[in-house]
Write a protein that holds these residues in place. Structure first.
Motif, PDB file in Angstrom:
ATOM      1  N   SER A 230       0.692  -1.287   0.028  1.00 29.49           N
ATOM      2  CA  SER A 230      -0.022  -0.137   0.092  1.00 29.49           C
ATOM      3  C   SER A 230       0.975   1.254   0.095  1.00 29.49           C
ATOM      4  N   LEU A 233       2.223   1.588  -3.516  1.00 29.11           N
ATOM      5  CA  LEU A 233       1.439   1.985  -4.535  1.00 29.11           C
ATOM      6  C   LEU A 233       0.905   3.383  -4.275  1.00 29.11           C
ATOM      7  N   SER A 234       0.915   4.023  -3.006  1.00 29.11           N
ATOM      8  CA  SER A 234       0.400   5.420  -2.887  1.00 29.11           C
ATOM      9  C   SER A 234       1.664   6.284  -3.377  1.00 29.11           C
ATOM     10  N   ARG A 238       1.326   1.591 -11.019  1.00 32.52           N
ATOM     11  CA  ARG A 238       0.264   1.243 -11.217  1.00 32.52           C
ATOM     12  C   ARG A 238       0.092  -0.167 -10.633  1.00 32.52           C
ATOM     13  N   ALA A 239       1.028  -0.873 -10.443  1.00 28.93           N
ATOM     14  CA  ALA A 239       1.007  -2.282  -9.702  1.00 28.93           C
ATOM     15  C   ALA A 239       2.199  -2.521  -9.076  1.00 28.93           C
ATOM     16  N   THR A 253      -2.623  -3.970  -6.625  1.00 31.63           N
ATOM     17  CA  THR A 253      -3.075  -2.764  -7.498  1.00 31.63           C
ATOM     18  C   THR A 253      -4.032  -1.858  -6.776  1.00 31.63           C
ATOM     19  N   SER A 254      -4.468  -0.802  -7.335  1.00 33.26           N
ATOM     20  CA  SER A 254      -5.470   0.289  -6.760  1.00 33.26           C
ATOM     21  C   SER A 254      -6.864  -0.523  -6.633  1.00 33.26           C
ATOM     22  N   ASP A 255      -7.031  -1.524  -7.070  1.00 32.04           N
ATOM     23  CA  ASP A 255      -8.478  -2.241  -7.074  1.00 32.04           C
ATOM     24  C   ASP A 255      -8.311  -3.645  -5.940  1.00 32.04           C
TER      25      ASP A 255
END
Length: 300
Positions: A230, A233-234, A238-239, A253-255
């Motif tokens: 996390s 990603l922040s 993208r992954a 990923t963001s999802d």
């Protein structure tokens, strides 16, 4: 070559070396004087012929080294090789002991040491690398611009690790961004490089020690791995794929985030481990088909 050109001028050489110690003088009965007398005793024509052969040999040697440099895109001018190659030839006359000697020292001084990597494999299959970057550290931004620039519009992706200088990698990232080329970052070995190298990556893939170096805390649990993913990603990628050794890998990923268990591996022999060719696409698909988490109908 200079000495060879002066050999016929016996009186001049004897005059300028006459005040040197006996062992270094060409006058008298010292060892160098005896060698000099033997050479000049062959006659002017023989000495000049030998000198001519020496000139031709050294020019050919210079051209061979220069062409090798051209073949690998070293970008080193011919004049440098005319200065460096004779030094290498002379240093090669001094014997080396176990690969250590004048020749090796001069070679790394006038060019650069060859990089080397040692892969250590534990009985349980865990691995560790010891890396001496050597010539990798001489890569310059202008080298990247000259070699990658003309090709960047034709590549499918940019993949790099941290074994070369940060400035050179930043130039590659800049070229990839301008050409809208996907960027894949294998963030190792751990180095204090800025996040500008990987914040725009399509995939950032560090292993556990590399992840700990990036986020600044230990990855000693699944919760810590999720927190690290996390945090990374922040900052832009993208992954993120965290490679966690025997614990498998975490895709974030963001999802969503998902753990993938490691392939069970029983080490049989570690000789030449790491010296084999990488897997082909068919090899990867075959391995994935055997993995319990692999869905052939999913979008991979």
């Amino acid at each position: 070559l200079i000495v060879g050109a002066l050999v016929p001028e016996g009186r001049f050489l004897r005059r300028i070396t006459g005040r040197l110690p006996v062992g270094l003088s060409l006058a008298g009965r010292g060892p160098l004087a005896k060698v000099y007398a033997a050479v000049t005793g062959c006659g002017r024509r023989a000495v000049l012929s030998a000198f001519g052969v020496s000139v031709v040999f050294n020019i050919i040697n210079v051209l061979i080294n220069w062409l090798c440099g051209q073949a690998v895109g070293a970008g080193i001018g011919l004049g440098y090789f005319f200065a460096a190659t004779p030094l290498l030839s002379v240093s090669g006359l001094v014997p080396s002991i176990g690969g250590w000697g004048v020749r090796e020292t001069v070679s790394t001084a006038v060019y650069a040491p060859t990089g080397a990597g040692v892969l250590l494999v534990e009985p349980d299959g865990e691995t560790a690398f010891i890396i001496a970057p050597g010539a990798n550290l001489t890569l310059r931004p202008q080298d990247v611009e000259a070699r990658l620039g003309p090709l960047i519009d034709r590549v499918d992706g940019l993949l790099f690790n941290f074994e070369t200088p940060e400035e050179a990698l930043l130039r590659a990232v800049s070229l990839a961004r301008k050409a809208d080329v996907p960027i894949f970052v294998d963030a190792g070995p751990p180095r204090p490089y800025g996040r500008a190298l990987w914040q725009d990556a399509d995939v950032l893939s560090p292993n556990q020690p590399e992840t700990e170096a990036l986020v600044g805390f230990l990855i000693d649990s699944d919760e810590a791995a999720r927190a690290a993913a996390s945090a990374l990603l922040s900052q832009g990628p993208r992954a993120v794929v965290l490679k966690l050794g025997a614990r498998g890998a975490l895709l974030a990923t963001s999802d969503a985030m998902r753990f993938f268990p490691a392939f069970p591996v029983r080490p049989v022999a570690t000789a030449r481990h790491g010296a084999m060719s990488g897997p082909t696409r068919i090899d990867v698909e075959t391995l994935l088909a055997q993995h319990p988490s692999f869905d052939p109908n999913a979008d991979h």
